[in-house]
Scaffold this motif. Structure first.
Motif, PDB file in Angstrom:
ATOM      1  N   LEU A  76       0.654  -0.770  -0.107  1.00  0.00           N
ATOM      2  CA  LEU A  76      -0.090   0.004  -0.370  1.00  0.00           C
ATOM      3  C   LEU A  76       1.158   1.387  -0.020  1.00  0.00           C
ATOM      4  O   LEU A  76       0.132   2.442  -0.801  1.00  0.00           O
ATOM      5  N   ASP A  77       1.519   0.526   0.741  1.00  0.00           N
ATOM      6  CA  ASP A  77       3.253   2.268   0.468  1.00  0.00           C
ATOM      7  C   ASP A  77       3.678   2.851  -0.494  1.00  0.00           C
ATOM      8  O   ASP A  77       3.100   3.387  -1.764  1.00  0.00           O
ATOM      9  N   MET A  78       3.599   1.073  -1.493  1.00  0.00           N
ATOM     10  CA  MET A  78       4.182   1.469  -2.848  1.00  0.00           C
ATOM     11  C   MET A  78       3.072   2.058  -3.800  1.00  0.00           C
ATOM     12  O   MET A  78       3.444   2.807  -4.779  1.00  0.00           O
ATOM     13  N   LEU A  79       2.035   1.623  -3.506  1.00  0.00           N
ATOM     14  CA  LEU A  79       0.947   2.062  -4.684  1.00  0.00           C
ATOM     15  C   LEU A  79       0.442   3.773  -4.383  1.00  0.00           C
ATOM     16  O   LEU A  79       0.403   4.191  -4.820  1.00  0.00           O
ATOM     17  N   ASP A  80       0.543   3.939  -3.358  1.00  0.00           N
ATOM     18  CA  ASP A  80       0.844   5.305  -2.275  1.00  0.00           C
ATOM     19  C   ASP A  80       1.838   6.715  -3.242  1.00  0.00           C
ATOM     20  O   ASP A  80       1.061   7.583  -3.557  1.00  0.00           O
ATOM     21  N   ASP A  81       2.968   5.519  -2.980  1.00  0.00           N
ATOM     22  CA  ASP A  81       3.592   6.559  -3.571  1.00  0.00           C
ATOM     23  C   ASP A  81       4.156   6.847  -5.896  1.00  0.00           C
ATOM     24  O   ASP A  81       3.777   7.441  -5.984  1.00  0.00           O
ATOM     25  N   LEU A  82       3.239   5.953  -6.024  1.00  0.00           N
ATOM     26  CA  LEU A  82       2.655   5.278  -7.510  1.00  0.00           C
ATOM     27  C   LEU A  82       2.044   6.054  -7.838  1.00  0.00           C
ATOM     28  O   LEU A  82       1.368   6.639  -8.919  1.00  0.00           O
ATOM     29  N   ASP A  83       1.012   7.047  -6.852  1.00  0.00           N
ATOM     30  CA  ASP A  83      -0.784   6.996  -7.380  1.00  0.00           C
ATOM     31  C   ASP A  83      -1.388   6.205  -8.242  1.00  0.00           C
ATOM     32  O   ASP A  83      -2.042   6.520  -9.125  1.00  0.00           O
ATOM     33  N   LEU A  84      -1.265   5.042  -7.824  1.00  0.00           N
ATOM     34  CA  LEU A  84      -1.600   3.670  -8.831  1.00  0.00           C
ATOM     35  C   LEU A  84      -3.015   3.276  -7.775  1.00  0.00           C
ATOM     36  O   LEU A  84      -3.157   2.902  -6.592  1.00  0.00           O
ATOM     37  N   PRO A  85      -3.797   3.449  -8.034  1.00  0.00           N
ATOM     38  CA  PRO A  85      -5.777   2.467  -7.688  1.00  0.00           C
ATOM     39  C   PRO A  85      -5.745   1.248  -7.395  1.00  0.00           C
ATOM     40  O   PRO A  85      -4.109   0.445  -8.748  1.00  0.00           O
ATOM     41  N   CYS A  86      -5.776   0.590  -7.043  1.00  0.00           N
ATOM     42  CA  CYS A  86      -6.392  -0.479  -7.017  1.00  0.00           C
ATOM     43  C   CYS A  86      -7.170  -1.654  -6.730  1.00  0.00           C
ATOM     44  O   CYS A  86      -8.400  -0.400  -5.879  1.00  0.00           O
ATOM     45  N   ALA A  87      -7.340  -2.780  -7.067  1.00  0.00           N
ATOM     46  CA  ALA A  87      -8.358  -3.415  -6.432  1.00  0.00           C
ATOM     47  C   ALA A  87      -7.928  -4.881  -5.999  1.00  0.00           C
ATOM     48  O   ALA A  87      -7.226  -5.530  -5.819  1.00  0.00           O
ATOM     49  N   HIS A  88      -8.952  -4.842  -4.693  1.00  0.00           N
ATOM     50  CA  HIS A  88      -8.468  -5.844  -3.714  1.00  0.00           C
ATOM     51  C   HIS A  88      -9.623  -6.845  -3.971  1.00  0.00           C
ATOM     52  O   HIS A  88     -10.940  -6.548  -3.034  1.00  0.00           O
ATOM     53  N   ASN A  89      -9.446  -8.723  -4.321  1.00  0.00           N
ATOM     54  CA  ASN A  89      -9.947  -9.622  -4.269  1.00  0.00           C
ATOM     55  C   ASN A  89      -9.586 -10.531  -2.678  1.00  0.00           C
ATOM     56  O   ASN A  89      -8.209 -10.854  -2.183  1.00  0.00           O
ATOM     57  N   VAL A  90     -10.366  -9.897  -1.905  1.00  0.00           N
ATOM     58  CA  VAL A  90     -10.464 -10.361  -0.262  1.00  0.00           C
ATOM     59  C   VAL A  90     -11.371 -11.649   0.592  1.00  0.00           C
ATOM     60  O   VAL A  90     -12.611 -10.983  -0.355  1.00  0.00           O
ATOM     61  N   ASN A  91     -10.946 -12.014   0.464  1.00  0.00           N
ATOM     62  CA  ASN A  91     -11.305 -13.034   1.753  1.00  0.00           C
ATOM     63  C   ASN A  91     -12.490 -12.808   2.528  1.00  0.00           C
ATOM     64  O   ASN A  91     -11.510 -11.427   3.372  1.00  0.00           O
ATOM     65  N   GLY A  92     -13.765 -12.472   2.999  1.00  0.00           N
ATOM     66  CA  GLY A  92     -14.285 -12.295   3.763  1.00  0.00           C
ATOM     67  C   GLY A  92     -14.001 -12.924   5.169  1.00  0.00           C
ATOM     68  O   GLY A  92     -13.994 -11.542   6.816  1.00  0.00           O
ATOM     69  N   ALA A  93     -13.027 -13.765   5.426  1.00  0.00           N
ATOM     70  CA  ALA A  93     -12.192 -14.303   6.743  1.00  0.00           C
ATOM     71  C   ALA A  93     -11.104 -12.615   7.381  1.00  0.00           C
ATOM     72  O   ALA A  93     -11.239 -12.396   7.858  1.00  0.00           O
ATOM     73  N   VAL A  94     -10.547 -12.117   6.089  1.00  0.00           N
ATOM     74  CA  VAL A  94      -9.186 -11.340   6.307  1.00  0.00           C
ATOM     75  C   VAL A  94      -9.903 -10.381   6.852  1.00  0.00           C
ATOM     76  O   VAL A  94      -9.173  -9.925   8.244  1.00  0.00           O
ATOM     77  N   LEU A  95     -11.202  -9.985   6.576  1.00  0.00           N
ATOM     78  CA  LEU A  95     -11.225  -8.525   7.217  1.00  0.00           C
ATOM     79  C   LEU A  95     -12.270  -8.456   8.466  1.00  0.00           C
ATOM     80  O   LEU A  95     -11.663  -7.936   9.329  1.00  0.00           O
TER      81      LEU A  95
END
Length: 300
Positions: A76-95
């Motif tokens: 996430l730090d890298m994505l912020d530095d690059l100003d890059l949007p992202c999508a996240h495939n998330v398991n319900g249990a991890v949230l």
């Protein structure tokens, strides 16, 4: 000879399709997808750092858990530095298990995509009633933590049963990423109406590349660059989607992250020629194109 078929979409050769453009006149869309997963301890399914099938134990559990404790935050730090949007495939249990994750993704404005309850299980061997429950529980976990229902789905291990598409449509999903058949979106049929397939690479994907095929971080970074450069050239003829797929316990490791950052910087040096987007935005745009443009829309 008649072979078994799926009946979900008709054949379509990409040179024969209508041409269109992405927003701002771009011909190449960039989609970055990240997989955030939870695993059972000493049970169920799960990747192993050696690449081969291995008994579930504390070592491979901890290696995967590194992604949620450290690797994701590096990414996430890298994505912020690059100003890059992202999508996240998330398991319900991890949230539920990692309460810092959902607020961090929401703060970035990123997209939550349904990805099952846990990657300790897969849905393609379940009875229909049990699979529907898995899908609904995954969706409801995202609603609890993100505040909105997910529109997209990627099954754990990119696996589907014979009725997954029907169940997803019936449970409110509008697109899937489990069918890596194309570099453009296309419509698929279900018993409840059409659902869109959005390109999601199983080749430009750190798990099969670096865990199972044992490519190095630098080799994976070069794969990303080569894929992007070739698709950018091909996009002069037709619109395409370049997807990059990541897992925090794999590319979140510092030595791999450095090579990934270099590859993404190369891609973003061409940002003025790209539509940098997320799968949900891409699906909505494609769904709004005139009938007959997106494969499968002729019969909508």
């Amino acid at each position: 000879m008649k072979m078994p078929g799926h009946g979900r979409y008709a054949h379509s050769a990409i040179p024969n399709r209508p041409t269109y453009e992405w927003p701002n006149g771009a011909r190449l869309a960039l989609v970055v997808c990240n997989n955030i997963e939870a695993f059972a301890y000493r049970a169920g399914m799960g990747s192993d750092s050696t690449g081969a099938a291995a008994v579930q134990n504390q070592r491979n559990y901890a290696w995967r858990d590194y992604g949620n404790r450290v690797g994701l935050w590096n990414m996430l730090d890298m994505l912020d530095d690059l100003d890059l949007p992202c999508a996240h495939n998330v398991n319900g249990a991890v949230l539920d298990a990692c309460p810092e994750i959902a607020p961090a993704l929401k703060a970035r404005g990123d997209e939550f995509i349904g990805h099952g309850r846990t990657n300790a299980e897969r849905q393609d061997t379940m009875w229909e009633e049990d699979e529907r429950r898995l899908i609904a529980e995954s969706r409801d976990a995202i609603i609890r933590h993100a505040g909105v229902a997910p529109q997209g789905w990627l099954g754990p291990y990119i696996a589907q049963s014979a009725v997954t598409l029907d169940l997803l449509k019936e449970e409110g999903f509008s697109y899937v990423m489990d069918w890596p058949a194309d570099d453009q979106p296309f419509w698929m049929t279900t018993r409840a109406g059409p659902i869109m397939s959005v390109p999601y690479s199983v080749e430009l994907n750190d798990s099969p590349a670096q865990v199972f095929r044992q490519h190095s971080g630098r080799e994976f970074g070069q794969m990303i660059i080569d894929q992007f450069d070739e698709m950018l050239e091909q996009s002069r003829k037709r619109p395409l989607v370049c997807s990059v797929v990541m897992h925090p316990f794999i590319v979140g490791q510092p030595f791999r992250l450095r090579a990934l950052r270099d590859a993404l910087r190369h891609i973003l040096s061409h940002r003025d020629r790209l539509w940098v987007t997320r799968p949900g935005e891409l699906a909505r745009y494609a769904a709004g194109l005139p009938r007959g443009v997106v494969p499968g829309s002729e019969s909508l």
